[in-house]
Motif scaffolding. Structure first.
Motif, mmCIF file in Angstrom:
data_model
loop_
_atom_site.group_PDB
_atom_site.id
_atom_site.type_symbol
_atom_site.label_atom_id
_atom_site.label_comp_id
_atom_site.label_asym_id
_atom_site.label_seq_id
_atom_site.Cartn_x
_atom_site.Cartn_y
_atom_site.Cartn_z
ATOM 1 N N TRP A 1 0.843 -1.225 -0.038
ATOM 2 C CA TRP A 1 -0.028 -0.048 0.263
ATOM 3 C C TRP A 1 0.804 1.246 0.160
ATOM 4 O O TRP A 1 0.548 2.228 -0.873
ATOM 5 N N GLU A 2 1.827 1.222 0.867
ATOM 6 C CA GLU A 2 2.598 2.624 0.837
ATOM 7 C C GLU A 2 3.306 2.894 -0.480
ATOM 8 O O GLU A 2 3.072 4.041 -0.810
ATOM 9 N N THR B 1 2.754 6.364 -5.528
ATOM 10 C CA THR B 1 2.922 6.331 -6.847
ATOM 11 C C THR B 1 1.603 6.677 -7.524
ATOM 12 O O THR B 1 1.608 7.504 -8.403
ATOM 13 N N ALA B 2 0.365 6.554 -6.950
ATOM 14 C CA ALA B 2 -0.861 6.866 -7.640
ATOM 15 C C ALA B 2 -1.100 8.255 -7.008
ATOM 16 O O ALA B 2 -1.474 9.089 -8.152
ATOM 17 N N GLN C 1 -7.911 10.918 -0.534
ATOM 18 C CA GLN C 1 -8.924 10.248 -1.102
ATOM 19 C C GLN C 1 -8.466 8.775 -0.869
ATOM 20 O O GLN C 1 -9.060 7.782 -0.535
ATOM 21 N N LEU C 2 -7.135 8.602 -1.197
ATOM 22 C CA LEU C 2 -6.439 7.097 -1.193
ATOM 23 C C LEU C 2 -6.582 6.751 0.325
ATOM 24 O O LEU C 2 -6.614 5.496 0.478
ATOM 25 N N ALA C 3 -5.918 7.728 1.275
ATOM 26 C CA ALA C 3 -5.854 7.231 2.647
ATOM 27 C C ALA C 3 -7.521 6.884 3.150
ATOM 28 O O ALA C 3 -7.320 5.875 3.964
ATOM 29 N N GLY C 4 -8.409 7.842 2.804
ATOM 30 C CA GLY C 4 -9.642 7.417 3.306
ATOM 31 C C GLY C 4 -10.279 5.997 2.834
ATOM 32 O O GLY C 4 -10.831 5.361 3.634
ATOM 33 N N ASP C 5 -9.951 5.923 1.550
ATOM 34 C CA ASP C 5 -10.429 4.533 0.817
ATOM 35 C C ASP C 5 -9.763 3.225 1.658
ATOM 36 O O ASP C 5 -10.391 2.409 1.852
ATOM 37 N N ALA C 6 -8.573 3.373 1.548
ATOM 38 C CA ALA C 6 -7.682 2.620 2.453
ATOM 39 C C ALA C 6 -8.073 2.093 3.783
ATOM 40 O O ALA C 6 -8.153 1.005 4.258
ATOM 41 N N ALA C 7 -8.549 3.112 4.652
ATOM 42 C CA ALA C 7 -8.968 2.880 5.842
ATOM 43 C C ALA C 7 -10.275 2.342 5.800
ATOM 44 O O ALA C 7 -10.638 1.453 6.881
ATOM 45 N N PRO D 1 -15.391 3.581 -8.732
ATOM 46 C CA PRO D 1 -14.894 5.166 -8.392
ATOM 47 C C PRO D 1 -13.209 5.238 -9.059
ATOM 48 O O PRO D 1 -13.085 6.166 -9.700
ATOM 49 N N TRP D 2 -12.650 4.329 -8.563
ATOM 50 C CA TRP D 2 -11.250 4.410 -8.973
ATOM 51 C C TRP D 2 -11.026 4.162 -10.636
ATOM 52 O O TRP D 2 -9.901 4.896 -11.253
#
Length: 157
Positions: free
Chosen positions: A26-27, A32-33, A50-56, A74-75
């Protein structure tokens, strides 16, 4: 179904991003994204949030795979819009997919896609760049074979 190569790449990229959520990959995937979107004019902080929220969401839910499945759409749309606006991002997205896929746990390096054709319909599916064309066969046409199963392979399986 749209089989445009950039649409296919957007879907592959979306699967890759969400597959990496809540894994050791993930990191790297998140960084990269975020850079991919930021280089194309998107606010870095907004993309990272957005990425962090979705990963959570993936981490916190008991059924992480279902959440991942819900996040693919969505992605895919975000990546497709990015590629429409900046077709030069194609190589960067391909490189991200390649890099992140190698970091994913073995069981997440391939995806299963279930599609159902009903009522005499046809199904066109794309996954990982290959395409499959499925046609539904009625019980009277198949003469004893399993209803709804008929395949005309147009590519990879």
């Amino acid at each position: 179904m749209d089989t445009d190569p950039l649409t296919t790449l957007a879907m592959t990229g979306a699967h890759t991003i969400v597959a990496a959520m809540a894994t050791n990959a993930w990191e790297s995937a998140q960084a990269t994204a975020a850079r991919l979107f930021h280089r194309r004019g998107h606010a870095l902080e907004a993309v990272e949030a957005q990425l962090a929220g979705d990963a959570a969401l993936v981490e916190e839910d008991e059924d992480a795979d279902t959440v991942r499945g819900e996040l693919v759409g969505p992605w895919r749309r975000r990546l497709a819009a990015l590629l429409r606006e900046h077709p030069e991002a194609e190589d960067d997205l391909r490189a991200m997919v390649e890099e992140v896929c190698h970091e994913l746990p073995q069981h997440q390096q391939s995806w299963v896609q279930n599609n159902t054709a009903r009522d005499g319909g046809q199904l066109f599916a794309v996954q990982g760049g290959g395409s499959i064309h499925m046609s539904q066969v009625s019980p009277t046409q198949s003469r004893g074979s399993t209803p709804g199963v008929g395949a005309d392979s147009g590519g990879d399986r």
